[in-house]
Design an enzyme around this catalytic site. Sequence first.
Site, mmCIF file in Angstrom:
data_model
loop_
_atom_site.group_PDB
_atom_site.id
_atom_site.type_symbol
_atom_site.label_atom_id
_atom_site.label_comp_id
_atom_site.label_asym_id
_atom_site.label_seq_id
_atom_site.Cartn_x
_atom_site.Cartn_y
_atom_site.Cartn_z
ATOM 1 N N ASP A 1 0.852 3.303 1.775
ATOM 2 C CA ASP A 1 1.065 2.300 0.951
ATOM 3 C C ASP A 1 1.430 1.134 1.974
ATOM 4 O O ASP A 1 1.765 1.065 3.111
ATOM 5 C CB ASP A 1 2.058 2.326 0.026
ATOM 6 N N ASN B 1 2.668 5.568 -11.902
ATOM 7 C CA ASN B 1 3.009 4.490 -12.920
ATOM 8 C C ASN B 1 1.888 4.611 -13.725
ATOM 9 O O ASN B 1 0.781 4.352 -13.392
ATOM 10 C CB ASN B 1 3.308 3.207 -12.226
ATOM 11 N N GLN C 1 2.239 -0.559 -13.791
ATOM 12 C CA GLN C 1 1.101 -0.162 -13.204
ATOM 13 C C GLN C 1 0.263 -1.309 -12.668
ATOM 14 O O GLN C 1 -0.220 -2.089 -13.431
ATOM 15 C CB GLN C 1 0.062 0.793 -13.793
ATOM 16 N N HIS D 1 -3.017 6.694 -9.017
ATOM 17 C CA HIS D 1 -2.435 6.960 -7.855
ATOM 18 C C HIS D 1 -1.308 7.626 -7.911
ATOM 19 O O HIS D 1 -0.581 7.174 -8.916
ATOM 20 C CB HIS D 1 -2.328 5.579 -6.947
ATOM 21 N N HIS E 1 2.227 8.109 -5.936
ATOM 22 C CA HIS E 1 2.969 7.667 -4.698
ATOM 23 C C HIS E 1 3.563 9.102 -4.229
ATOM 24 O O HIS E 1 4.176 9.834 -5.009
ATOM 25 C CB HIS E 1 4.115 6.664 -5.139
HETATM 26 P P1 DGP Z 1 1.485 0.661 -8.876
HETATM 27 O O1 DGP Z 1 2.745 -0.205 -9.154
HETATM 28 O O2 DGP Z 1 2.076 1.935 -9.181
HETATM 29 O O3 DGP Z 1 0.494 0.231 -9.196
HETATM 30 O O4 DGP Z 1 1.475 0.656 -7.158
HETATM 31 C C1 DGP Z 1 0.458 -0.003 -6.408
HETATM 32 C C2 DGP Z 1 0.801 0.254 -5.060
HETATM 33 O O5 DGP Z 1 -0.367 -0.114 -4.300
HETATM 34 C C3 DGP Z 1 1.905 -0.531 -4.308
HETATM 35 O O6 DGP Z 1 2.897 0.344 -3.895
HETATM 36 C C4 DGP Z 1 1.160 -1.262 -3.363
HETATM 37 C C5 DGP Z 1 0.415 -0.580 -3.034
HETATM 38 N N1 DGP Z 1 -1.009 -1.491 -2.644
HETATM 39 C C6 DGP Z 1 -1.540 -2.476 -3.104
HETATM 40 N N2 DGP Z 1 -2.502 -3.171 -2.482
HETATM 41 C C7 DGP Z 1 -2.718 -2.319 -1.459
HETATM 42 C C8 DGP Z 1 -3.615 -2.493 -0.493
HETATM 43 O O7 DGP Z 1 -4.529 -3.241 -0.321
HETATM 44 N N3 DGP Z 1 -3.477 -1.313 0.756
HETATM 45 C C9 DGP Z 1 -2.872 -0.506 0.449
HETATM 46 N N4 DGP Z 1 -2.775 0.579 1.384
HETATM 47 N N5 DGP Z 1 -1.778 -0.286 -0.583
HETATM 48 C C10 DGP Z 1 -1.769 -1.234 -1.576
#
Ligand code: DGP
Length: 120
Positions: free
Chosen positions: A33, A91, A98, A104, A106
């Site tokens: 993340d 989420n 979300q 996804h 986590h």
């Molecule tokens: P959610 O709230 O469950 O949709 O979490 C989305 C997650 O995605 C959040 O923890 C941050 C991560 N995230 C968002 N943009 C990027 C990205 O460009 N690269 C990576 N590696 N993670 C990302």
Amino acid sequence: MAYDKNNIFAKILRGEIPCNKIYENEHTFAFHDVNPQTPIHALVIPKGEYISMIDFSENASETEISSLFKTVTKVARELGVENNGYRILSNIGDDANQEVKHLHIHIFGGCNVGAMICRR
Ligand code: DGP
């Protein structure tokens, strides 16, 4: 809601945006993340175009479904959090906040991750 092919994880899967990759196979992809909430914070996603667990459980093949969950376990083991434990979380939709509309899971670990739900 239709799947948005321009969501950030679709771009990562197409290699249009860089990521810190952990593992991939035919059906799944795992990466760190970008904004870790715990010392270990990984994301496991299906390569198929699924918005959330609802879409995935209703439309993905048995192979895709088993692959996703096997990958979660494999990645947690590879990241060294299996023995001390870790939390998986997905989420789904607006009330869960979300942010990225590509399913996804986590993986949080590397410390005691605290209470199950933090109410605000
Ligand atoms: P959610 O709230 O469950 O949709 O979490 C989305 C997650 O995605 C959040 O923890 C941050 C991560 N995230 C968002 N943009 C990027 C990205 O460009 N690269 C990576 N590696 N993670 C990302």
